[in-house]
Design a protein around this motif. Structure first.
Motif, PDB file in Angstrom:
ATOM      1  N   PHE A 165       0.853  -1.180   0.000  1.00  9.34           N
ATOM      2  CA  PHE A 165       0.000   0.000   0.000  1.00  9.34           C
ATOM      3  C   PHE A 165       0.897   1.242   0.000  1.00  9.34           C
ATOM      4  O   PHE A 165       1.674   1.459   0.927  1.00  9.34           O
ATOM      5  CB  PHE A 165      -0.908   0.015   1.225  1.00  9.34           C
ATOM      6  CG  PHE A 165      -2.134  -0.841   1.082  1.00  9.34           C
ATOM      7  CD1 PHE A 165      -2.250  -1.790   0.071  1.00  9.34           C
ATOM      8  CD2 PHE A 165      -3.197  -0.697   1.965  1.00  9.34           C
ATOM      9  CE1 PHE A 165      -3.385  -2.572  -0.064  1.00  9.34           C
ATOM     10  CE2 PHE A 165      -4.342  -1.468   1.849  1.00  9.34           C
ATOM     11  CZ  PHE A 165      -4.440  -2.411   0.827  1.00  9.34           C
ATOM     12  N   ARG A 166       0.783   2.039  -1.057  1.00  9.06           N
ATOM     13  CA  ARG A 166       1.574   3.264  -1.155  1.00  9.06           C
ATOM     14  C   ARG A 166       1.111   4.265  -0.088  1.00  9.06           C
ATOM     15  O   ARG A 166      -0.093   4.435   0.134  1.00  9.06           O
ATOM     16  CB  ARG A 166       1.439   3.865  -2.545  1.00  9.06           C
ATOM     17  CG  ARG A 166       1.586   2.863  -3.677  1.00  9.06           C
ATOM     18  CD  ARG A 166       2.997   2.373  -3.850  1.00  9.06           C
ATOM     19  NE  ARG A 166       3.838   3.339  -4.515  1.00  9.06           N
ATOM     20  CZ  ARG A 166       5.054   3.098  -4.975  1.00  9.06           C
ATOM     21  NH1 ARG A 166       5.580   1.898  -4.811  1.00  9.06           N
ATOM     22  NH2 ARG A 166       5.742   4.025  -5.586  1.00  9.06           N
ATOM     23  N   PRO A 167       2.016   4.953   0.581  1.00  9.78           N
ATOM     24  CA  PRO A 167       1.638   5.741   1.759  1.00  9.78           C
ATOM     25  C   PRO A 167       1.075   7.130   1.476  1.00  9.78           C
ATOM     26  O   PRO A 167       0.596   7.793   2.398  1.00  9.78           O
ATOM     27  CB  PRO A 167       2.954   5.853   2.521  1.00  9.78           C
ATOM     28  CG  PRO A 167       4.001   5.797   1.464  1.00  9.78           C
ATOM     29  CD  PRO A 167       3.485   4.860   0.415  1.00  9.78           C
ATOM     30  N   ALA A 209      -2.658  12.058   3.505  1.00 14.46           N
ATOM     31  CA  ALA A 209      -3.834  12.940   3.439  1.00 14.46           C
ATOM     32  C   ALA A 209      -4.768  12.667   4.608  1.00 14.46           C
ATOM     33  O   ALA A 209      -5.339  13.597   5.192  1.00 14.46           O
ATOM     34  CB  ALA A 209      -4.561  12.740   2.109  1.00 14.46           C
ATOM     35  N   ALA A 210      -4.945  11.383   4.959  1.00 13.19           N
ATOM     36  CA  ALA A 210      -5.793  11.037   6.098  1.00 13.19           C
ATOM     37  C   ALA A 210      -5.211  11.574   7.398  1.00 13.19           C
ATOM     38  O   ALA A 210      -5.942  12.067   8.270  1.00 13.19           O
ATOM     39  CB  ALA A 210      -5.979   9.526   6.179  1.00 13.19           C
ATOM     40  N   VAL A 211      -3.886  11.487   7.543  1.00 11.63           N
ATOM     41  CA  VAL A 211      -3.229  12.013   8.738  1.00 11.63           C
ATOM     42  C   VAL A 211      -3.408  13.526   8.804  1.00 11.63           C
ATOM     43  O   VAL A 211      -3.749  14.093   9.855  1.00 11.63           O
ATOM     44  CB  VAL A 211      -1.734  11.640   8.730  1.00 11.63           C
ATOM     45  CG1 VAL A 211      -0.999  12.359   9.860  1.00 11.63           C
ATOM     46  CG2 VAL A 211      -1.558  10.130   8.867  1.00 11.63           C
ATOM     47  N   ARG A 241       2.376   7.954   8.230  1.00 10.34           N
ATOM     48  CA  ARG A 241       1.640   7.411   7.079  1.00 10.34           C
ATOM     49  C   ARG A 241       2.081   5.993   6.716  1.00 10.34           C
ATOM     50  O   ARG A 241       1.255   5.176   6.313  1.00 10.34           O
ATOM     51  CB  ARG A 241       1.820   8.343   5.887  1.00 10.34           C
ATOM     52  CG  ARG A 241       3.274   8.508   5.444  1.00 10.34           C
ATOM     53  CD  ARG A 241       3.401   9.416   4.242  1.00 10.34           C
ATOM     54  NE  ARG A 241       4.797   9.480   3.787  1.00 10.34           N
ATOM     55  CZ  ARG A 241       5.179  10.067   2.668  1.00 10.34           C
ATOM     56  NH1 ARG A 241       4.274  10.633   1.897  1.00 10.34           N
ATOM     57  NH2 ARG A 241       6.440  10.084   2.323  1.00 10.34           N
ATOM     58  N   ARG A 242       3.363   5.702   6.840  1.00  6.91           N
ATOM     59  CA  ARG A 242       3.835   4.370   6.438  1.00  6.91           C
ATOM     60  C   ARG A 242       3.295   3.292   7.380  1.00  6.91           C
ATOM     61  O   ARG A 242       2.886   2.214   6.931  1.00  6.91           O
ATOM     62  CB  ARG A 242       5.366   4.344   6.387  1.00  6.91           C
ATOM     63  CG  ARG A 242       5.930   5.272   5.326  1.00  6.91           C
ATOM     64  CD  ARG A 242       7.442   5.154   5.197  1.00  6.91           C
ATOM     65  NE  ARG A 242       7.961   6.113   4.248  1.00  6.91           N
ATOM     66  CZ  ARG A 242       7.943   5.973   2.930  1.00  6.91           C
ATOM     67  NH1 ARG A 242       7.448   4.851   2.400  1.00  6.91           N
ATOM     68  NH2 ARG A 242       8.437   6.914   2.142  1.00  6.91           N
ATOM     69  N   ALA A 243       3.312   3.570   8.660  1.00  3.05           N
ATOM     70  CA  ALA A 243       2.763   2.607   9.621  1.00  3.05           C
ATOM     71  C   ALA A 243       1.261   2.444   9.404  1.00  3.05           C
ATOM     72  O   ALA A 243       0.729   1.324   9.507  1.00  3.05           O
ATOM     73  CB  ALA A 243       3.041   3.069  11.045  1.00  3.05           C
TER      74      ALA A 243
END
Length: 298
Positions: A184-186, A191-193, A259-261
């Protein structure tokens, strides 16, 4: 094409194959006609639907998207997280992330969680689906330009802050449904964060009637350089196709891990088999009765 873009190892010749029962050409052609007619009807009605309020617009979108896979001869089963409202509506912005196998993924997700789709700019030029996507408020991004990525993240975040639901396929490409798929690309998760939005993982799987829990149905895989017309014909020719969509538990984007986590956590949820006792399952038993009769042979 930019070298940073994800590329699936799946190819039409190696992955997009159906080895089970098939429909005779005439019933398959009738399904193709019914499916394309329904899509065209959706394109024609979008300008009128956009005049409606948000609630009736979502209901009509959900009803139309609910009918599209069935019009192409695909039976659909939906499983929701037990705590969810049956309508799937959630307060505030929500980023919906799902694995990506086929063009069928788009109406499947829209049938349970209608929202603004994030799509590559090439889709705007697709016949039938392209105009419909544009009129329906799809957010198009130029995947070939890395410099365009920050602007795309800001666009998604703005939509989420406004309370919209945005649907993303973060693998960045379609995969055949066998194996673990892509990472899944972060970017969308950033954007959600930024917006403090909820992330909603969704799992999509396709099977045939004879292998409901077995290998993925290759007929629906839309991978590599596969022409859309060839994919449409392969789907309507394949008998006994079932799509299952699992709407999983939401993940808050304010966990502080970045985002990566967040992307890894969402992908793990999608890859993990859900415990049936934690979900309520809705199987559409009337699909078989409503589908046109088909001549099936091996």
């Amino acid at each position: 094409m930019s070298v940073w873009l994800p590329v699936a190892p799946c190819t039409p010749a190696g992955c997009a194959r159906h080895t089970g029962a098939v429909r005779a050409p005439l019933p398959a052609a009738l399904l193709l006609l019914s499916g394309c007619t329904l899509v065209l009807l959706g394109v024609a009605c979008v300008p009128l639907v956009r005049l409606l309020g948000p609630a009736p617009r979502r209901r009509l979108t959900r009803c139309w998207a609910h009918a599209v896979p069935r019009a192409f001869g695909v039976r659909v089963t939906v499983r929701r997280h037990a705590a969810d409202h049956p309508s799937g509506d959630a307060p505030g912005g929500e980023l919906v992330v799902a694995n990506h196998i086929s063009w069928l993924d788009i109406p499947l997700v829209a049938s349970v969680l209608p929202g603004r789709m994030l799509a590559k700019s090439e889709i705007r030029r697709w016949p039938l689906l392209g105009p419909l996507a544009a009129l329906g408020g799809t957010l198009f991004i130029d995947r070939d330009r890395l410099r365009a990525l920050p602007a795309a993240v800001r666009t998604i975040a703005t939509s989420l802050r406004s309370g919209s639901r945005v649907v993303v396929f973060p693998e960045g490409s379609t995969w055949c449904g066998r194996g673990g798929g892509g990472a899944f690309r972060p970017a969308a998760f950033q954007a959600a964060v930024d917006a403090g939005a909820t992330v909603r993982p969704v799992r999509i799987a396709y099977r045939t009637a004879a292998h409901h829990d077995g290998p993925a149905a290759g007929a629906v895989a839309f991978v590599g350089s596969d022409p859309l017309a060839a994919s449409l014909w392969r789907v309507v020719r394949a008998a006994g196709l079932t799509a299952r969509i699992d709407v999983l538990a939401p993940i808050p984007a304010d966990g502080g891990n970045g985002r990566r986590a967040l992307a890894r956590r969402a992908r793990t949820a999608v890859l993990t088999t859900e415990d049936p006792c934690r979900c309520c399952q809705t199987a559409v038993a009337s699909d078989r009765a409503n589908r046109p009769a088909a001549s099936v042979h091996h």
